[in-house]
Scaffold this motif. Structure first.
Motif, PDB file in Angstrom:
ATOM      1  N   SER A 170      42.242 -41.635 -18.414  1.00  0.00           N
ATOM      2  CA  SER A 170      41.027 -41.369 -17.655  1.00  0.00           C
ATOM      3  C   SER A 170      40.268 -42.670 -17.397  1.00  0.00           C
ATOM      4  N   PRO A 171      39.635 -42.814 -16.237  1.00  0.00           N
ATOM      5  CA  PRO A 171      38.804 -43.998 -15.990  1.00  0.00           C
ATOM      6  C   PRO A 171      37.527 -44.001 -16.825  1.00  0.00           C
ATOM      7  N   VAL A 172      37.186 -42.864 -17.407  1.00  0.00           N
ATOM      8  CA  VAL A 172      36.017 -42.767 -18.283  1.00  0.00           C
ATOM      9  C   VAL A 172      36.480 -42.904 -19.727  1.00  0.00           C
ATOM     10  N   ASP A 173      35.875 -43.819 -20.460  1.00  0.00           N
ATOM     11  CA  ASP A 173      36.215 -44.023 -21.866  1.00  0.00           C
ATOM     12  C   ASP A 173      35.292 -43.165 -22.719  1.00  0.00           C
ATOM     13  N   ILE A 174      35.823 -42.085 -23.285  1.00  0.00           N
ATOM     14  CA  ILE A 174      34.993 -41.170 -24.065  1.00  0.00           C
ATOM     15  C   ILE A 174      34.378 -41.850 -25.281  1.00  0.00           C
ATOM     16  N   ASN A 175      35.023 -42.894 -25.769  1.00  0.00           N
ATOM     17  CA  ASN A 175      34.494 -43.604 -26.929  1.00  0.00           C
ATOM     18  C   ASN A 175      33.135 -44.254 -26.637  1.00  0.00           C
ATOM     19  N   GLU A 176      32.903 -44.606 -25.372  1.00  0.00           N
ATOM     20  CA  GLU A 176      31.613 -45.191 -25.011  1.00  0.00           C
ATOM     21  C   GLU A 176      30.484 -44.165 -25.086  1.00  0.00           C
ATOM     22  N   TRP A 177      30.831 -42.887 -24.999  1.00  0.00           N
ATOM     23  CA  TRP A 177      29.829 -41.821 -24.985  1.00  0.00           C
ATOM     24  C   TRP A 177      29.603 -41.217 -26.371  1.00  0.00           C
ATOM     25  N   TYR A 178      30.586 -41.314 -27.226  1.00  0.00           N
ATOM     26  CA  TYR A 178      30.516 -40.627 -28.511  1.00  0.00           C
ATOM     27  C   TYR A 178      29.460 -41.267 -29.409  1.00  0.00           C
ATOM     28  N   PRO A 179      28.497 -40.468 -29.907  1.00  0.00           N
ATOM     29  CA  PRO A 179      27.385 -41.060 -30.673  1.00  0.00           C
ATOM     30  C   PRO A 179      27.763 -41.551 -32.068  1.00  0.00           C
ATOM     31  N   GLY A 180      28.902 -41.132 -32.606  1.00  0.00           N
ATOM     32  CA  GLY A 180      29.317 -41.568 -33.935  1.00  0.00           C
ATOM     33  C   GLY A 180      29.362 -40.411 -34.920  1.00  0.00           C
ATOM     34  N   ASP A 181      30.279 -40.501 -35.884  1.00  0.00           N
ATOM     35  CA  ASP A 181      30.487 -39.411 -36.827  1.00  0.00           C
ATOM     36  C   ASP A 181      29.251 -39.099 -37.662  1.00  0.00           C
ATOM     37  N   TRP A 182      28.423 -40.105 -37.943  1.00  0.00           N
ATOM     38  CA  TRP A 182      27.220 -39.876 -38.736  1.00  0.00           C
ATOM     39  C   TRP A 182      26.281 -38.886 -38.045  1.00  0.00           C
ATOM     40  N   TRP A 183      26.318 -38.874 -36.723  1.00  0.00           N
ATOM     41  CA  TRP A 183      25.361 -38.095 -35.942  1.00  0.00           C
ATOM     42  C   TRP A 183      25.925 -36.767 -35.435  1.00  0.00           C
ATOM     43  N   VAL A 184      27.226 -36.612 -35.487  1.00  0.00           N
ATOM     44  CA  VAL A 184      27.887 -35.443 -34.895  1.00  0.00           C
ATOM     45  C   VAL A 184      28.488 -34.591 -35.999  1.00  0.00           C
ATOM     46  N   ASP A 185      28.111 -33.313 -36.039  1.00  0.00           N
ATOM     47  CA  ASP A 185      28.685 -32.389 -37.016  1.00  0.00           C
ATOM     48  C   ASP A 185      29.955 -31.731 -36.496  1.00  0.00           C
ATOM     49  N   VAL A 186      29.991 -31.416 -35.200  1.00  0.00           N
ATOM     50  CA  VAL A 186      31.128 -30.720 -34.590  1.00  0.00           C
ATOM     51  C   VAL A 186      31.487 -31.442 -33.292  1.00  0.00           C
ATOM     52  N   ILE A 187      32.756 -31.796 -33.120  1.00  0.00           N
ATOM     53  CA  ILE A 187      33.208 -32.461 -31.896  1.00  0.00           C
ATOM     54  C   ILE A 187      33.716 -31.398 -30.932  1.00  0.00           C
ATOM     55  N   GLY A 188      33.179 -31.403 -29.708  1.00  0.00           N
ATOM     56  CA  GLY A 188      33.507 -30.365 -28.744  1.00  0.00           C
ATOM     57  C   GLY A 188      34.182 -30.882 -27.482  1.00  0.00           C
ATOM     58  N   VAL A 189      34.791 -29.948 -26.755  1.00  0.00           N
ATOM     59  CA  VAL A 189      35.503 -30.290 -25.527  1.00  0.00           C
ATOM     60  C   VAL A 189      35.398 -29.104 -24.569  1.00  0.00           C
ATOM     61  N   ASP A 190      35.313 -29.404 -23.264  1.00  0.00           N
ATOM     62  CA  ASP A 190      35.353 -28.397 -22.208  1.00  0.00           C
ATOM     63  C   ASP A 190      36.583 -28.654 -21.349  1.00  0.00           C
ATOM     64  N   GLY A 191      37.399 -27.616 -21.126  1.00  0.00           N
ATOM     65  CA  GLY A 191      38.602 -27.805 -20.323  1.00  0.00           C
ATOM     66  C   GLY A 191      38.996 -26.548 -19.572  1.00  0.00           C
ATOM     67  N   TYR A 192      39.517 -26.722 -18.344  1.00  0.00           N
ATOM     68  CA  TYR A 192      39.816 -25.600 -17.460  1.00  0.00           C
ATOM     69  C   TYR A 192      41.164 -25.762 -16.775  1.00  0.00           C
ATOM     70  N   ASN A 193      41.767 -24.604 -16.498  1.00  0.00           N
ATOM     71  CA  ASN A 193      42.926 -24.546 -15.608  1.00  0.00           C
ATOM     72  C   ASN A 193      42.418 -24.061 -14.255  1.00  0.00           C
ATOM     73  N   TRP A 194      42.130 -25.008 -13.367  1.00  0.00           N
ATOM     74  CA  TRP A 194      41.581 -24.684 -12.051  1.00  0.00           C
ATOM     75  C   TRP A 194      42.659 -24.208 -11.088  1.00  0.00           C
ATOM     76  N   GLY A 195      43.908 -24.540 -11.348  1.00  0.00           N
ATOM     77  CA  GLY A 195      44.962 -24.189 -10.413  1.00  0.00           C
ATOM     78  C   GLY A 195      44.646 -24.712  -9.023  1.00  0.00           C
TER      79      GLY A 195
END
Length: 302
Positions: A170-195
């Motif tokens: 992906s051209p977007v680096d998710i690591n740049e957005w992730y606030p860090g394990d100290w701050w996040v209790d649950v890591i989430g994702v949104d994904g779709y099969n758009w067909g």
């Protein structure tokens, strides 16, 4: 490595629908499915809304064990953006700081477990005008600090990113957005099969194809539970069996050891607002409704 202590909670994302309350939508769906209460409900609130609103009070009913999964979006009801930099730098006594204190107190006083994300999918292009990855991380950390300082111990904080952006291609680096394990209790994702519902060039993808990059990425964060905060598959023209079979295959995948850290799964239960041909509802046909009911009763969720 984190291992869940109880069943995976399966529910639906409940977007706003004009003329109906959350209670009407959720209890109506539960009645249609005839499989008991949903284990979780995804809710979406503007920055200057309160929680719980009138149509959400049913979530505290005796005998109901439905966990709200709430997104606090950084936009006001009038459409005005709340800049991430302004949130990050908000001083005690300022309007923004007071609004965050109010959120913390509302969530704490809810008195039941709740999962909360600050502006889900910050890595999506539609949020590009709200600030940079750096200021999103700082805003998230400020918001979580106030939750903790106000004693909101019933809140699990969540970061929710777009499935494709967990892929290193992906051209977007998710690591740049992730606030860090100290701050996040649950890591989430949104994904779709758009067909092909929104583009003749679209591809039909399996559940595993959509979420494999996320599974690879979380290996670097082994102590965190994870959540599929939104998922969906649209109807396939001329093939009424495609969507129910896709859901059954998804349930089988979720029962595998790959998802041992999974705590929540929420299906998007609506048509896409920009194209009604993209029908992600879990009751879009009798076959789909049966498949989702079977999913609720499958080993992964019991």
């Amino acid at each position: 490595v984190y291992k869940r202590q109880e069943r995976v909670r399966l529910g639906v994302s409940s977007p706003w629908v004009k003329g109906t309350s959350v209670e009407e939508r959720i209890t109506g769906l539960e009645s249609d499915l005839n499989a008991g209460h949903l284990d979780a409900v995804r809710l979406y609130h503007a920055w200057d809304e309160w929680f719980p609103q009138g149509g959400e009070q049913f979530l505290t009913d005796a005998g109901r064990d439905t966990v709200p999964v709430l997104s606090v979006n950084t936009v006001r009801r009038n459409g005005q953006r709340v800049w991430w930099k302004a949130i990050a730098l908000a001083k005690p006594g300022s309007q923004l700081h007071n609004e965050m204190r109010r959120w913390a107190d509302d969530l704490r006083d809810f008195g039941r477990p709740i999962v909360v994300s600050l502006n889900h999918e910050p890595d999506h292009y539609r949020n590009g005008g709200t600030g940079s990855p750096y200021w999103y991380r700082r805003a998230y950390q400020t918001f979580v600090s106030i939750l903790r300082n106000r004693g909101a111990t019933n809140v699990d904080t969540s970061f929710v990113g777009v499935a494709w952006n967990y892929d290193p291609r992906s051209p977007v680096d998710i690591n740049e957005w992730y606030p860090g394990d100290w701050w996040v209790d649950v890591i989430g994702v949104d994904g779709y099969n758009w067909g092909k519902c929104n583009s003749s060039n679209g591809q039909w993808r399996t559940f595993d194809q959509i979420f494999a990059p996320f599974l690879n990425w979380i290996e670097s964060h082994p102590y965190k539970p994870v959540m599929i905060a939104e998922f969906g598959v649209t109807e396939r023209a001329g093939d009424p069996g495609y969507k129910p079979n896709w859901l059954r295959n998804a349930a089988a995948s979720l029962d595998s050891s790959d998802w041992d850290r999974l705590d929540y799964v929420l299906a998007w239960d609506n048509k896409w607002e920009h194209n009604s041909n993209c029908d992600f509802r879990v009751s879009s046909s009798s076959q789909v409704r049966t498949a989702f009911r079977d999913m609720m009763q499958s080993p992964a969720f019991n």
